[in-house]
Design a protein around this motif. Sequence first.
Motif, short mmCIF file in Angstrom:
data_model
loop_
_atom_site.label_atom_id
_atom_site.label_comp_id
_atom_site.label_asym_id
_atom_site.label_seq_id
_atom_site.Cartn_x
_atom_site.Cartn_y
_atom_site.Cartn_z
N ALA A 156 -42.31 77.96 3.52
CA ALA A 156 -42.82 79.05 2.69
C ALA A 156 -42.57 80.40 3.36
CB ALA A 156 -44.31 78.85 2.41
N ALA A 157 -42.81 80.46 4.67
CA ALA A 157 -42.62 81.72 5.40
C ALA A 157 -41.15 82.13 5.44
CB ALA A 157 -43.18 81.59 6.82
N LEU A 158 -40.26 81.16 5.57
CA LEU A 158 -38.83 81.47 5.58
C LEU A 158 -38.37 81.96 4.21
CD1 LEU A 158 -37.38 78.56 7.75
CD2 LEU A 158 -37.50 80.97 8.35
N ARG A 159 -38.93 81.45 3.15
CA ARG A 159 -38.60 81.94 1.81
C ARG A 159 -39.00 83.41 1.67
NH1 ARG A 159 -38.26 77.51 -2.29
NH2 ARG A 159 -39.17 78.93 -3.81
N VAL A 160 -40.15 83.76 2.24
CA VAL A 160 -40.58 85.16 2.21
C VAL A 160 -39.62 86.03 3.02
CG1 VAL A 160 -42.38 86.76 2.98
CG2 VAL A 160 -43.01 84.62 1.85
N PHE A 161 -39.26 85.56 4.19
CA PHE A 161 -38.34 86.33 5.04
C PHE A 161 -36.98 86.49 4.37
CE2 PHE A 161 -35.30 86.24 8.77
CZ PHE A 161 -35.50 87.57 9.11
N ASP A 162 -36.52 85.43 3.71
CA ASP A 162 -35.22 85.48 3.05
C ASP A 162 -35.22 86.52 1.93
OD1 ASP A 162 -32.55 84.59 2.72
OD2 ASP A 162 -33.14 83.26 1.09
N ARG A 163 -36.31 86.61 1.18
CA ARG A 163 -36.36 87.51 0.03
C ARG A 163 -36.70 88.94 0.40
NH1 ARG A 163 -39.60 84.64 -3.12
NH2 ARG A 163 -37.75 83.47 -3.71
N HIS A 164 -37.58 89.11 1.38
CA HIS A 164 -38.10 90.45 1.67
C HIS A 164 -37.56 91.04 2.97
CE1 HIS A 164 -41.16 90.38 -1.55
NE2 HIS A 164 -41.21 89.08 -1.30
N GLY A 165 -36.86 90.25 3.76
CA GLY A 165 -36.36 90.74 5.04
C GLY A 165 -35.22 91.73 4.90
N GLU A 166 -35.13 92.66 5.83
CA GLU A 166 -34.09 93.69 5.88
C GLU A 166 -32.72 93.04 6.06
OE1 GLU A 166 -31.94 97.07 6.09
OE2 GLU A 166 -34.07 97.05 5.62
N ARG A 167 -31.71 93.60 5.37
CA ARG A 167 -30.35 93.04 5.46
C ARG A 167 -29.29 94.08 5.80
NH1 ARG A 167 -29.64 87.81 3.43
NH2 ARG A 167 -31.61 86.89 2.80
N ASN A 168 -29.65 95.33 5.83
CA ASN A 168 -28.65 96.35 6.14
C ASN A 168 -28.69 96.76 7.61
OD1 ASN A 168 -27.80 96.29 3.55
ND2 ASN A 168 -28.42 98.37 3.01
N SER A 169 -29.86 97.12 8.08
CA SER A 169 -30.01 97.57 9.46
C SER A 169 -30.37 96.40 10.35
CB SER A 169 -31.10 98.64 9.55
OG SER A 169 -31.37 98.96 10.90
N ARG A 170 -29.42 95.96 11.17
CA ARG A 170 -29.66 94.80 12.03
C ARG A 170 -30.80 95.04 13.00
NH1 ARG A 170 -27.30 95.23 17.21
NH2 ARG A 170 -27.38 92.97 17.39
N HIS A 171 -31.06 96.30 13.32
CA HIS A 171 -32.10 96.62 14.29
C HIS A 171 -33.51 96.50 13.70
CE1 HIS A 171 -29.04 97.88 17.09
NE2 HIS A 171 -28.53 98.70 16.18
N LYS A 172 -33.59 96.31 12.38
CA LYS A 172 -34.89 96.18 11.73
C LYS A 172 -34.97 94.90 10.90
CE LYS A 172 -36.73 100.11 13.07
NZ LYS A 172 -37.95 100.15 13.91
N ALA A 173 -34.15 93.93 11.24
CA ALA A 173 -33.99 92.78 10.35
C ALA A 173 -34.69 91.51 10.83
CB ALA A 173 -32.50 92.49 10.13
N ARG A 174 -35.40 91.55 11.93
CA ARG A 174 -36.10 90.34 12.38
C ARG A 174 -37.43 90.19 11.64
NH1 ARG A 174 -34.63 88.08 17.32
NH2 ARG A 174 -36.07 86.43 16.71
N LEU A 175 -37.98 88.99 11.68
CA LEU A 175 -39.25 88.71 11.02
C LEU A 175 -40.36 89.63 11.52
CD1 LEU A 175 -40.94 86.95 9.11
CD2 LEU A 175 -41.19 85.28 10.97
N LYS A 176 -40.34 89.95 12.82
CA LYS A 176 -41.39 90.81 13.38
C LYS A 176 -41.42 92.17 12.69
CE LYS A 176 -38.36 92.38 17.16
NZ LYS A 176 -38.15 92.41 18.62
N PHE A 177 -40.24 92.68 12.30
CA PHE A 177 -40.20 93.99 11.64
C PHE A 177 -40.71 93.92 10.21
CE2 PHE A 177 -36.85 94.61 14.93
CZ PHE A 177 -37.51 95.60 15.65
N LEU A 178 -40.44 92.79 9.54
CA LEU A 178 -40.97 92.62 8.18
C LEU A 178 -42.50 92.63 8.22
CD1 LEU A 178 -40.80 92.01 5.16
CD2 LEU A 178 -40.59 89.58 5.76
N ILE A 179 -43.07 91.89 9.16
CA ILE A 179 -44.53 91.84 9.28
C ILE A 179 -45.09 93.21 9.64
CG2 ILE A 179 -46.45 90.82 10.57
CD1 ILE A 179 -44.79 88.26 10.79
N GLN A 180 -44.39 93.90 10.54
CA GLN A 180 -44.82 95.25 10.92
C GLN A 180 -44.78 96.19 9.72
OE1 GLN A 180 -42.10 97.81 13.23
NE2 GLN A 180 -43.75 98.03 14.73
N LYS A 181 -43.77 96.04 8.88
CA LYS A 181 -43.58 96.93 7.73
C LYS A 181 -44.63 96.71 6.65
CE LYS A 181 -40.17 98.01 4.12
NZ LYS A 181 -38.81 97.68 3.60
#
Length: 700
Positions: free
Chosen positions: A234-259
């Motif tokens: 379930a968590a990977l589905r969230v990361f896949d849909r909402h995770g950053e895809r342009n800026s590699r420097h902001k694309a890890r799961l930790k940045f999604l949670i931070q955002k």
Amino acid sequence: MQSFRTELENPLVEKDILDLARKIELFRDGKIHEEKFRSLRLARGVYGQRQQGVQMVRIKLPYGKMTFKQWKRIADISDEYSIGNLHLTTRQDVQIHFVSLDRTPELWAQLEQDDITLREACGNTVRNVTASITSGIDTQEPFDVTPYADAIFRYFLRNPICQEMGRKIKIAISNSDADTALTYIHDFGLIPKVLDGKRGFKVVVGGGLGAQPMLAYTAFEFLEENQVIPYMEAALRVFDRHGERNSRHKARLKFLIQKIGFDKFVELVNAETIAIKNKTFEIPTTGFSETEIEGYLPTQTASTIAPETEEYKTWLQSNVFAQKQEGYFGVYVRILNGNISSNTSRSLIEQLDGYVANDVRVSINQGLMLRFVPEANIPYIYEVLKAHDLASPGANSIANITACPGTDTCNLAISDSTNITSKLEAVISEDFPDLIYNNDIKIKISGCMNSCGQHGMANIGFHGSSLKSADKRVLPALQVLLGGGTVGNGVGRVADKVIKVPSKRGPEVLRVLLNNYEENATEGEYFNDYYDRQGEKYFYSLLKPVADLTTLKDDDFIDWGASEQFATEIGVGECAGVMIDLVATLLFESEEKLEWTLNAFNENRVADSIYHAYSVFVSAAKALLLDKSVNVSTQNAVIEKFDEHFVAKGEITIAQSSFKELVLQINQNEPSVDFATSYIAEAKAFLALAKAYREQTVEA
């Protein structure tokens, strides 16, 4: 490229390898865009090196395990396709370097003959699942976590939800509260617990090092064992849909949670649970113990007499420990920089086979561990290791330094991280020999700030950098970090950046730090406690004289292991994903994903077919958005922007009120055959609509 026969029993693996060979040919013929091809080969363990025209191949070893047969296979392949060196990594993989791209499919095919894979060892996928190397033999563990690591690895391998994420996902499982797998710096970390007689795990999520280290959040203090994989899915589905895809420097799961915030992340994960493949997943725990695996336990008893030397006693005390299985011992083997030759490997295999378990583990500090060594065989093992210059004591002490390959092969490295390791280890052995027993202090080095050597959580860490002298000349440098480390039970500390010094003064930095610690720490005071007591400013002042650039010598402008004057030569890193920005390529991908969708459905992999169909929607919609020069950075943004630019303006008409309603049916339905049938038909129809629209715009 020469054709080859895979001769594999597994048709899925065979198809994978032949597909790589076909894609290499298409790339050579200019029929696949370079950026797309890079993404494809990374997901198959093929990584570009600093040196042009050759590849690093990463071999994925779940929880670091190799049988002797597998180890020999890797050694032989390193001779045939590489340079005869095996590099052990901090994620329990084995890497071989300087491999020709055209030969990677046949290399992979040979590995698979002994059940060794490259699949998803690199790229924007779930990487190798790491685990404590003492799993199954540790007296302090609640239970053996090996079956869980194995199940997680197999569940997410080739799983459609994690093939093209914005960035990589790293999973670690520790076997006790000591947290020897460093769960707190991982996207997902598990620590075993037993509550009311039931097995489960403390689950932490969203940790990571890199240039911006973040410690993991606690998702569950206790999650029952059959809920672990469903939660991750379930968590990977969230990361896949909402995770950053342009800026590699902001694309890890930790940045999604931070955002979005951890509470919002939890809300999104919970919303996915209706659509996941399995609401519970029972993990089989049989078939992993020493008594259940044929040919696992040693069959030979050595007659070697233990030497009466201080050297042997030191090795015995620091590198050998009693297992929970009575009469057996584990033996740690130090490997400098994680590099061991194929010849040494084969010689060790020949001499160790039968005297230890058929199970050699790669450790996260780039060493090896031998398991189930009978007490009578310990002196023999020592003599074998000593004959190969591998009997250095202090395998888990300050003397055993972790380092990434750095400028030897990595595109991102700024300055040396390997040659200096031997210099720092010499400081310990020559100036501070008593510290060979100190397991409190860990030293780690990376060639750049990205922390592949895990410097960000070291008690004493270094990462490659550069400085400019008063006359504007560039010299290699080390950023010094202090105070990081493992607290335990999923809790860790991020090291502080204290000061930057010329690389050639790294050994002096270590001498100053350790002398100061020995002279001023109170009896029994741990290094991090001493660091906290004195404070960051104290250590900055302590090291400032070492960082003085007014006393530079010519040698300071030449990096460790180099002969020429230093220059920063940073290439393009490949740990992160790449954005596919060609409309035609994306539509071609959509057609390929539709094929995967139909194949999965026909093979009764209903949940997989639904997720593939979801990918068809997103990929085709993204293609049309790019055709309008609308740049989006997440899959969720693709869905919303498609409504804004196409549906709301009447340029494309769909049956539903919005594209979002159409696509996100995936979250509202159980993965049933009926839903899959309708959803796949809608994806197929939408792709046809998108292709027709594209053709009209091209003609216009």
